[in-house]
Design an enzyme around this catalytic site. Structure first.
Site, PDB file in Angstrom:
ATOM      1  CD  GLU A 176      -3.123  -1.074   1.970  1.00 40.53           C
ATOM      2  OE1 GLU A 176      -3.089  -0.265   2.916  1.00 40.53           O
ATOM      3  OE2 GLU A 176      -4.074  -1.824   1.737  1.00 40.53           O
ATOM      4  CB  CYS A 221       2.861   7.344   3.200  1.00 49.18           C
ATOM      5  SG  CYS A 221       3.354   6.156   4.454  1.00 49.18           S
ATOM      6  CB  CYS A 253       6.472  -5.265   8.982  1.00 45.51           C
ATOM      7  SG  CYS A 253       7.847  -4.562   9.927  1.00 45.51           S
ATOM      8  CB  CYS A 257       5.397  -2.801  16.567  1.00 47.83           C
ATOM      9  SG  CYS A 257       7.089  -2.425  16.066  1.00 47.83           S
ATOM     10  CB  CYS A 272       2.138  -2.015  14.053  1.00 46.15           C
ATOM     11  SG  CYS A 272       2.286  -1.804  12.270  1.00 46.15           S
ATOM     12  CB  CYS A 276       0.449   5.955  11.677  1.00 48.52           C
ATOM     13  SG  CYS A 276       1.384   7.332  11.125  1.00 48.52           S
TER      14      CYS A 276
HETATM   15  N1  SAH Z   1       8.538   0.356  10.226  1.00 48.38           N
HETATM   16  C1  SAH Z   1       8.816   1.725  10.374  1.00 48.38           C
HETATM   17  C2  SAH Z   1       8.007   2.611   9.454  1.00 48.38           C
HETATM   18  C3  SAH Z   1       6.547   2.238   9.284  1.00 48.38           C
HETATM   19  S1  SAH Z   1       5.528   2.457  10.698  1.00 48.38           S
HETATM   20  C4  SAH Z   1       8.650   2.162  11.807  1.00 48.38           C
HETATM   21  O1  SAH Z   1       8.117   1.401  12.595  1.00 48.38           O
HETATM   22  O2  SAH Z   1       9.097   3.246  12.142  1.00 48.38           O
HETATM   23  C5  SAH Z   1       5.357   4.234  10.736  1.00 48.38           C
HETATM   24  C6  SAH Z   1       4.952   4.806  12.092  1.00 48.38           C
HETATM   25  O3  SAH Z   1       3.636   4.373  12.429  1.00 48.38           O
HETATM   26  C7  SAH Z   1       5.851   4.354  13.231  1.00 48.38           C
HETATM   27  O4  SAH Z   1       6.257   5.460  14.002  1.00 48.38           O
HETATM   28  C8  SAH Z   1       4.948   3.463  14.072  1.00 48.38           C
HETATM   29  O5  SAH Z   1       5.319   3.488  15.426  1.00 48.38           O
HETATM   30  C9  SAH Z   1       3.603   4.074  13.804  1.00 48.38           C
HETATM   31  N2  SAH Z   1       2.476   3.184  14.042  1.00 48.38           N
HETATM   32  C10 SAH Z   1       2.406   1.868  13.834  1.00 48.38           C
HETATM   33  N3  SAH Z   1       1.193   1.389  14.153  1.00 48.38           N
HETATM   34  C11 SAH Z   1       0.464   2.449  14.581  1.00 48.38           C
HETATM   35  C12 SAH Z   1      -0.891   2.615  15.031  1.00 48.38           C
HETATM   36  N4  SAH Z   1      -1.735   1.594  15.097  1.00 48.38           N
HETATM   37  N5  SAH Z   1      -1.298   3.856  15.363  1.00 48.38           N
HETATM   38  C13 SAH Z   1      -0.473   4.910  15.253  1.00 48.38           C
HETATM   39  N6  SAH Z   1       0.804   4.821  14.823  1.00 48.38           N
HETATM   40  C14 SAH Z   1       1.269   3.606  14.499  1.00 48.38           C
HETATM   41 FE1  SF4 Z   2       6.885  -2.966  11.266  1.00 54.69          FE
HETATM   42 FE2  SF4 Z   2       4.652  -1.786  12.119  1.00 54.69          FE
HETATM   43 FE3  SF4 Z   2       6.714  -2.073  13.768  1.00 54.69          FE
HETATM   44 FE4  SF4 Z   2       6.914  -0.319  11.756  1.00 54.69          FE
HETATM   45  S1  SF4 Z   2       5.488  -0.210  13.488  1.00 54.69           S
HETATM   46  S2  SF4 Z   2       8.436  -1.844  12.392  1.00 54.69           S
HETATM   47  S3  SF4 Z   2       5.692  -1.392  10.175  1.00 54.69           S
HETATM   48  S4  SF4 Z   2       5.533  -3.756  12.849  1.00 54.69           S
END
Ligand code: SAH
Ligand code: SF4
Length: 449
Positions: free
Chosen positions: A106, A155, A162, A166, A169, A392
């Site tokens: 995406e 973006c 991934c 996390c 996420c 995000c």
């Molecule tokens: N993998 C990289 C970039 C993609 S995620 C990273 O983790 O930095 C981009 C941003 O979205 C990151 O700062 C992450 O902490 C945030 N993010 C992930 N899941 C989220 C959610 N459910 N709500 C708000 N921010 C989120």
């Molecule tokens: Fe991967 Fe989501 Fe963690 Fe970014 S926030 S590193 S996309 S699992």
């Protein structure tokens, strides 16, 4: 950096030979292999990245027999294609972008930026700060409606899925399928630019000559696909013509890659997803902290030679009751003291099956106030495209998801106070469907089926 995670080979298996993604040096070799004059390599490079052609036959600078030779050698342009789109009520568009082997990622288009640039010293920030329409103070929410199409942000995804896991996420739920190639990363950008007829590098004659910002914050962890990611940056800077000062890469914190990044001649700005104020909390929400703890990440970040007016951004996803208390804010201040840093607070975007709650508006406001009072520039990232899962952490392949529930059925105190940024009470949630045309003017709502 190795292009694999946990020993898995994540490289694409495609047998396609794509021109898009090749460097000028690669094209020099190709020209020599085809017994073409050396200057032909530059012509192909310009056609791929400046003119953004989609077929070998569109490379009009080349004689027909050379185009034929390129095709006979098995090459296509091979740029990824947008196969589905959804448009949010706030103008954000989310695309499903397909690679040659059928895998999809995406990519998101935010027509008036993502609000994440202010105060970071970038050209995008200067424009924003100079703008009389939006009050620029670190205490403000970045929520003013854009008065005009002024700057846009794309973006970009770096992997299919991934591996980082996390806990908050949605992308993590996919697991990792494979790395994207440099061409597949840069190709998301050119596919979106072509869709919106944006010309880069000329300031006249086209209403869509935009100041394009890129954020590498889509699906995947760019620093676990480091070589391809950095190659895509070079193609986008030198080929497509987008200045690196308008690019930000976000990492969850891959310490050796941050150290490599510090030594790059051409590099975007860095955003580190800090998301917690101590290792204990961070380990619980980002298990990768057990491999590289906060101190080691900050040590690595400190090795980056910052340019004039460059800041490092620390992203901090606020999770209700987990990391959103004043004590956490004070710990963040202690961690970042002495660094040229700014903090982007992101109110957690919920997703199905993710066991967190959103912070209260009071907690968000107090967190920001505590940081600002101590002199830390702190911004609240406005939610973009929440109704279409483009915000995000919500980039998950749409085919795996049901349409978003109506956000109005459960009023969300953290929605943007500016009504134009939120789904209208009368609207149906936007849905995914066949590729819609670009609207002549931004509509109030386009529901795509
Ligand atoms: N993998 C990289 C970039 C993609 S995620 C990273 O983790 O930095 C981009 C941003 O979205 C990151 O700062 C992450 O902490 C945030 N993010 C992930 N899941 C989220 C959610 N459910 N709500 C708000 N921010 C989120
Ligand atoms: Fe991967 Fe989501 Fe963690 Fe970014 S926030 S590193 S996309 S699992």
């Amino acid at each position: 950096m190795p292009n694999n995670t946990n020993g898995l080979n994540l490289d694409p298996k495609s047998s396609e030979k794509a021109l898009f993604g090749m460097s000028l040096a690669d094209l020099d070799v190709l020209a020599a292999d085809l017994a073409a004059k050396p200057y032909r390599a530059r012509q192909i490079y310009e056609a791929l990245y400046r003119q953004r052609v989609s077929a070998v036959d569109e490379i009009s600078a080349l004689p027909a027999d050379l185009r034929q030779a390129i095709r006979s050698a098995g090459y296509t342009v091979g740029v990824p294609t947008i196969v589905q789109a959804a448009r949010s009520v706030d103008g954000t568009e989310r695309y499903l972008v397909q690679m040659a082997d059928g895998e999809t990622v995406e990519t998101v288009w935010m027509p008036d930026g993502d609000g994440g640039e202010r105060g970071d010293g970038s050209p995008a920030a200067s424009e924003e700060e100079a703008s009389p329409e939006e009050e620029a103070s670190p205490g403000s929410q970045q929520d003013s409606a854009s008065p005009a199409f002024r700057r846009s942000t794309i973006c970009v995804s770096s992997q299919v899925g991934c591996a980082v896991n996390c806990q908050f996420c949605l992308t993590a739920k996919l697991g990792i399928r494979r790395n994207l190639t440099a061409g597949e990363i840069a190709g998301q950008v050119t596919a979106v630019l072509n869709r919106h007829n944006v010309s880069i590098g000329s300031s006249r004659g086209n209403g869509n000559t935009a100041r394009i910002n890129l954020v590498f914050m889509g699906m995947g962890e760019p620093f676990l696909n480091y070589a391809a990611f950095m190659q895509s940056v070079r193609l986008l800077v030198e080929g497509v013509g987008i200045p690196e000062s308008r690019m930000t890469v976000s990492t969850s914190g891959i310490e050796p890659a941050i150290r490599s990044f510090a030594g790059e001649a051409i590099r975007p700005k860095l955003a580190l997803s800090l998301n917690a104020s101590n290792d204990l909390v961070r380990e619980s929400i980002m298990p990768i902290t057990r491999k590289w703890n906060i101190a080691s990440l900050l040590d690595a970040v400190r090795t980056i030679p910052l340019k004039t007016r460059e800041w490092v951004t620390f992203e901090y996803v606020l999770l209700g009751g987990i990391n959103d208390q004043p004590v956490h804010a004070r710990e963040v201040l202690a961690l970042l003291s002495g660094m040229r840093a700014k903090v982007n607070l992101i109110v957690w975007n919920p997703g199905p099956g993710i066991p967190y709650t959103q912070p209260s508006p009071e907690a968000v406001a107090l967190f920001q106030k505590t940081l600002i009072a101590a002199g830390m520039p702190t911004y609240i990232r406005r939610p973009r495209g929440r109704d279409i899962y483009a915000a995000c952490g919500q980039l998950k392949r749409t085919i795996d998801l049901k349409p978003t529930p109506d956000p109005n059925s459960n009023p969300d105190p953290n929605m943007n106070p500016n009504p134009s940024m939120n789904p209208s009470p009368d609207s149906n949630p936007a849905t995914i469907g066949p590729l819609p045309p670009v609207p002549a003017k931004a509509p109030a709502l386009v529901s795509i089926r």
